[in-house]
Scaffold this motif. Structure first.
Motif, PDB file in Angstrom:
ATOM      1  N   LEU A  60      -3.847  -7.902  -7.691  1.00 30.28           N
ATOM      2  CA  LEU A  60      -5.272  -7.456  -7.567  1.00 30.28           C
ATOM      3  C   LEU A  60      -5.302  -6.002  -7.100  1.00 30.28           C
ATOM      4  CD1 LEU A  60      -6.883 -10.615  -6.091  1.00 30.28           C
ATOM      5  CD2 LEU A  60      -6.878  -9.890  -8.605  1.00 30.28           C
ATOM      6  N   MET A  61      -5.594  -4.852  -7.801  1.00 27.97           N
ATOM      7  CA  MET A  61      -5.634  -3.587  -7.312  1.00 27.97           C
ATOM      8  C   MET A  61      -7.014  -3.101  -6.656  1.00 27.97           C
ATOM      9  SD  MET A  61      -3.829  -0.541  -7.226  1.00 27.97           S
ATOM     10  CE  MET A  61      -2.607  -0.996  -8.486  1.00 27.97           C
ATOM     11  N   ASP A  62      -7.046  -2.701  -5.506  1.00 26.31           N
ATOM     12  CA  ASP A  62      -8.187  -2.331  -4.714  1.00 26.31           C
ATOM     13  C   ASP A  62      -8.776  -0.990  -5.673  1.00 26.31           C
ATOM     14  OD1 ASP A  62      -9.979  -1.410  -2.970  1.00 26.31           O
ATOM     15  OD2 ASP A  62      -8.659  -1.424  -1.327  1.00 26.31           O
ATOM     16  N   GLY A  63      -9.762  -1.321  -6.223  1.00 24.86           N
ATOM     17  CA  GLY A  63     -10.425  -0.361  -7.229  1.00 24.86           C
ATOM     18  C   GLY A  63     -10.901   0.938  -6.310  1.00 24.86           C
ATOM     19  N   PHE A  64     -11.108   0.695  -4.834  1.00 24.74           N
ATOM     20  CA  PHE A  64     -11.726   1.728  -3.984  1.00 24.74           C
ATOM     21  C   PHE A  64     -10.411   2.724  -3.479  1.00 24.74           C
ATOM     22  CE2 PHE A  64     -13.511   3.212   0.038  1.00 24.74           C
ATOM     23  CZ  PHE A  64     -14.412   4.187  -0.477  1.00 24.74           C
ATOM     24  N   VAL A  65     -10.659   3.879  -3.790  1.00 29.26           N
ATOM     25  CA  VAL A  65      -9.675   4.625  -2.990  1.00 29.26           C
ATOM     26  C   VAL A  65     -10.092   5.167  -1.647  1.00 29.26           C
ATOM     27  CG1 VAL A  65      -7.995   6.680  -3.486  1.00 29.26           C
ATOM     28  CG2 VAL A  65      -8.608   5.158  -5.357  1.00 29.26           C
ATOM     29  N   ARG A  66      -9.436   4.992  -0.683  1.00 30.62           N
ATOM     30  CA  ARG A  66     -10.049   5.119   0.648  1.00 30.62           C
ATOM     31  C   ARG A  66      -9.627   6.624   1.098  1.00 30.62           C
ATOM     32  NH1 ARG A  66      -8.442   0.133   0.757  1.00 30.62           N
ATOM     33  NH2 ARG A  66      -6.655   0.612   1.600  1.00 30.62           N
ATOM     34  N   TYR A  67     -10.645   7.326   1.516  1.00 25.80           N
ATOM     35  CA  TYR A  67     -10.302   8.403   2.078  1.00 25.80           C
ATOM     36  C   TYR A  67     -11.477   8.864   3.141  1.00 25.80           C
ATOM     37  CZ  TYR A  67     -14.154  10.282  -0.825  1.00 25.80           C
ATOM     38  OH  TYR A  67     -15.312  10.523  -1.584  1.00 25.80           O
ATOM     39  N   GLU A  68     -11.077   9.808   3.929  1.00 28.44           N
ATOM     40  CA  GLU A  68     -11.802  10.001   5.190  1.00 28.44           C
ATOM     41  C   GLU A  68     -12.833  11.092   4.700  1.00 28.44           C
ATOM     42  OE1 GLU A  68     -13.435   9.193   8.749  1.00 28.44           O
ATOM     43  OE2 GLU A  68     -11.714   8.206   7.825  1.00 28.44           O
ATOM     44  N   ASP A 110       0.865  -1.110  -0.098  1.00 28.29           N
ATOM     45  CA  ASP A 110       0.180  -0.008  -0.169  1.00 28.29           C
ATOM     46  C   ASP A 110       0.797   1.455  -0.082  1.00 28.29           C
ATOM     47  OD1 ASP A 110       0.648   0.763   2.828  1.00 28.29           O
ATOM     48  OD2 ASP A 110      -0.748  -1.031   3.232  1.00 28.29           O
ATOM     49  N   GLU A 111       0.163   2.327  -0.390  1.00 29.83           N
ATOM     50  CA  GLU A 111       0.885   3.569  -0.366  1.00 29.83           C
ATOM     51  C   GLU A 111       0.096   4.677  -0.128  1.00 29.83           C
ATOM     52  OE1 GLU A 111       3.353   6.346  -3.749  1.00 29.83           O
ATOM     53  OE2 GLU A 111       3.019   4.338  -3.994  1.00 29.83           O
ATOM     54  N   THR A 126      -4.044   0.539  -2.311  1.00 26.98           N
ATOM     55  CA  THR A 126      -3.732  -0.980  -1.925  1.00 26.98           C
ATOM     56  C   THR A 126      -3.771  -1.872  -3.181  1.00 26.98           C
ATOM     57  OG1 THR A 126      -4.539  -0.784   0.227  1.00 26.98           O
ATOM     58  CG2 THR A 126      -4.139  -2.991  -0.773  1.00 26.98           C
ATOM     59  N   ILE A 127      -2.614  -2.683  -3.299  1.00 30.03           N
ATOM     60  CA  ILE A 127      -2.670  -3.640  -4.276  1.00 30.03           C
ATOM     61  C   ILE A 127      -2.405  -4.965  -3.371  1.00 30.03           C
ATOM     62  CG2 ILE A 127      -0.102  -3.371  -4.691  1.00 30.03           C
ATOM     63  CD1 ILE A 127      -0.701  -4.107  -7.544  1.00 30.03           C
ATOM     64  N   ASN A 128      -2.991  -6.262  -3.926  1.00 29.78           N
ATOM     65  CA  ASN A 128      -2.921  -7.501  -3.405  1.00 29.78           C
ATOM     66  C   ASN A 128      -2.407  -8.497  -4.233  1.00 29.78           C
ATOM     67  OD1 ASN A 128      -3.271  -9.277  -0.903  1.00 29.78           O
ATOM     68  ND2 ASN A 128      -4.817 -10.219  -2.215  1.00 29.78           N
TER      69      ASN A 128
END
Length: 215
Positions: A175-183, A28-29, A205-207
């Protein structure tokens, strides 16, 4: 005794012919937001579709003057009253959607001033929030992919140096997490003032799933 011999023969055969090793690792970054985003819509309602369109077009022309805003796609639909046995046409509702991006709240002063003049239009807006530029997200995703691919060989080398096994990379699944998480920010647009939301980090994140041939 025969059972022990059979076990040793089976174990020797397993290591002679090799085996597959599967592992998983997450990369993750975290990115700092670099601009603010405001999305909103304007709705107009008149007795005729023509009147609704004219009112909406005036609003679109005013907002298009702001270089920080884009969008203006709109739709017009009839509104009916179904309470009686006979369908009654109440009028036409038109809605236009907009998205504005900027770095300083002061950049939308003119837009807020325009909001204060709205009388025949209904304003709906999402919370103001900090976001990461799409190009920066793309760069970060590419960087994560390189890290994941590089790790595949590094892990095989570690197994060899620790004298655990001799393995070669057979397959890598990313597997790239398609949802970019933010608050999300719980701040709505105030027509007289625009508070600056708090910056929250964005995590990408990438798995990675690895398959090795080992012996």
């Amino acid at each position: 005794m025969n059972l022990i011999k059979l076990f040793l023969i089976t174990l020797l055969a397993t290591f002679s012919y090799g085996y597959e090793l599967k592992i998983n690792k997450t990369f993750d970054e975290t990115l700092e937001p670099d601009k603010m985003e405001l999305t909103f819509s304007l709705s107009a309602k008149k007795e005729s579709a023509t009147e609704t369109k004219e009112l909406l077009h005036k609003a679109i022309e005013s907002i298009k003057k702001e270089s920080i805003c884009k969008g203006a796609a709109y739709s017009i639909n009839p509104e009916y009253n179904y309470n009686s046995k006979k369908r009654e046409l109440l009028g036409f509702i038109g809605t236009a959607n907009f998205e504005c991006t900027f770095k300083q709240v002061e950049e939308i002063d003119a837009l807020l001033t325009y909001f204060d003049t709205l009388k025949e239009l209904e304003l709906r807006q999402a919370p103001l929030r900090w976001v990461v530029d799409k190009e920066n997200i793309k760069i970060a995703k590419t960087s994560l992919e390189f890290r994941a691919i590089k790790y595949a060989k590094e892990y095989a080398q570690t197994l060899l140096e620790e004298k655990i096994a001799t393995c070669s990379v057979k397959n890598i699944e990313l597997l790239m997490d398609g949802f970019v998480r933010y608050e999300a920010q719980n701040m709505m647009v105030a027509r007289s003032a625009m508070p600056t939301p708090t910056k929250e980090p964005t995590t990408i994140t990438i798995n990675a799933n690895y398959l090795y041939d080992c012996n």
